[in-house]
Enzyme design. Structure first.
Site, PDB file in Angstrom:
ATOM      1  CB  SER A 197      -7.667  -2.309 -13.223  1.00  0.00           C
ATOM      2  OG  SER A 197      -7.732  -1.095 -12.517  1.00  0.00           O
TER       3      SER A 197
ATOM      4  CB  CYS B 248     -12.467   9.662  -3.369  1.00  0.00           C
ATOM      5  SG  CYS B 248     -12.686   7.998  -2.725  1.00  0.00           S
TER       6      CYS B 248
ATOM      7  NE  ARG C   3      -3.327   4.946  29.129  1.00  0.00           N
ATOM      8  CZ  ARG C   3      -2.910   4.802  30.383  1.00  0.00           C
ATOM      9  NH1 ARG C   3      -2.746   5.870  31.150  1.00  0.00           N
ATOM     10  NH2 ARG C   3      -2.642   3.601  30.856  1.00  0.00           N
TER      11      ARG C   3
ATOM     12  CG  LEU D 298      -4.455  -5.904  -4.019  1.00  0.00           C
ATOM     13  CD1 LEU D 298      -4.589  -4.891  -5.151  1.00  0.00           C
ATOM     14  CD2 LEU D 298      -4.608  -7.321  -4.550  1.00  0.00           C
TER      15      LEU D 298
ATOM     16  CG  ASP E  36      -2.011   1.060   1.140  1.00  0.00           C
ATOM     17  OD1 ASP E  36      -2.363   1.473   0.030  1.00  0.00           O
ATOM     18  OD2 ASP E  36      -2.486   1.487   2.202  1.00  0.00           O
TER      19      ASP E  36
END
EC number: 1.17.99.6
Length: 377
Positions: free
Chosen positions: A152, A214, A281, A169, A134
């Protein structure tokens, strides 16, 4: 060892360590990809999260000298949430996209790739390898497509015949001359469901994405979200699955092969209001193991505020008021002001007017004005 024998052994070994699909590709430059990336840059469609060096993104030899081949892997992830908690009027919930369910997929894939590396180096100690997931230099999608993992799709995802697009991937460049697999034929045909369903029109055409529109990208930004996208976000806290959910190739696809990928329903579909006061935290303890936490708590909290406005959750007014008055971050205060106006509760106008008299930040003041304009009284 004969390269064909080694390749066959590697494929068999991959099945024993939890790799659902493996393919091989040549390490020759991705010439067509570079042309597309140049065009993406010219159009301003890139998100900024990508490797900036286009030569490194498209020429494996610049990443690993004397590269001969690339090994591509895919792991299938779940698409359905078991025992999903319901969102109620008193406890509205947000949602993380499916690619953020379970343990951070970067860690899961790196584990598999490290095991493949060890397997190869045990058999060929002199071999050179470079793995990435990635965030590496190469395009995962371009490598997977060349290696025959899938085609694709028009939704800009790799679609596999077996698992649809619900796959993570990863890839490994090697200086070993593995025999390339054949790419899979594109099966999208004339279907445009993903393009038609995209909430913001980010899918410009089949296989071309304007990242800045997007929702998956927008939810990861840290600043104010543009007005035209706030309504589109809905209750999404991180990412967007719309273009996958409408894809016919994903119909009925739901795989639970990997224990690490099983989501905790309370983590990936959390109650919204407690998120607003969560400490760093607490955020790390609860969400730190999932990929959707990589940008920190700020985007998630801002998105939670937008989600509460989406629901018009009157019960959240007090929490939003506290954010507006006390939060040191202008983006949080401003988004809370807008949300208070959007929800339009009985005390909304009073809260916003009081905040307006004390606020010094111009961006927040602008959001307070937006909130006041949304109030119908």
């Amino acid at each position: 060892m004969d390269i064909r024998t080694l390749q066959e052994e590697l494929v068999q070994y991959s099945k024993t360590i939890g790799i659902d699909k493996i393919g091989f590709a040549s390490a020759s430059p991705f010439i067509e990809l570079k042309e597309r990336l140049v065009r993406q840059q010219e159009l301003g469609y890139q998100s900024g999260f990508e490797e900036p060096d286009l030569d490194k993104r498209t020429n494996p030899e610049l990443v690993l000298p004397q590269a001969k081949s690339i090994i591509a892997i895919a792991l299938a992830y779940p698409s359905k949430l078991k025992d999903a908690p319901r969102s109620t009027r008193s406890e509205r919930r947000g949602i993380f996209c499916r690619a953020s369910w379970g343990q951070d997929y970067h860690d899961v894939l790196r584990d598999r790739l490290r095991k493949l590396e060890a397997f190869l180096q045990e058999r060929v100690p002199t071999c050179k390898v470079k793995s990435m997931v990635d965030t590496g230099e190469l395009s995962d999608r371009a490598v997977a497509e060349r290696a025959g993992i899938g085609w694709s799709g028009k939704n800009c995802a790799i679609i596999t015949p077996e698992f649809g697009s619900y796959v993570y991937l990863g890839e490994m460049i090697t200086d070993l001359p593995f025999i390339p697999d054949k790419p899979i034929e594109d099966n999208c045909g004339t279907c445009t469901k993903c393009i038609d369903a995209c909430p913001t029109g980010a899918l410009i055409q089949g296989g071309q994405l304007d990242s800045n529109k997007c929702i998956a990208f927008i939810t990861q930004t840290k600043g104010f979200i543009a007005d035209q996208y706030r309504e589109k976000i809905g209750n999404r806290l991180y990412g967007c699955d719309t273009c996958q959910l409408v894809c016919p190739e994903n119909k009925g696809k739901d795989f639970h092969f990997h224990e690490e990928m099983e989501p905790d329903p309370e983590v990936v579909k959390p109650v919204l209001k407690p998120l607003l006061s969560m400490s760093n935290r607490e955020f790390k303890e609860r969400f730190g193991s999932i990929s959707g936490s990589w940008r920190g708590k700020k985007p998630i909290q801002r998105n939670a505020i937008i989600a509460l406005a989406h629901y018009k959750d009157q019960s959240a007014i007090d929490e939003l008021k506290k954010v507006l008055i006390e939060d040191p971050r202008p983006v949080m205060r401003g988004t809370a002001a807008w949300a208070i106006g959007k929800i339009d509760g009985e005390s909304s106008q009073e809260i916003l007017l009081n905040a307006k008299n004390k606020e010094k930040d111009q961006d927040v003041l602008n959001e307070i004005e937006k909130g006041l304009q949304l109030i119908t009284r």
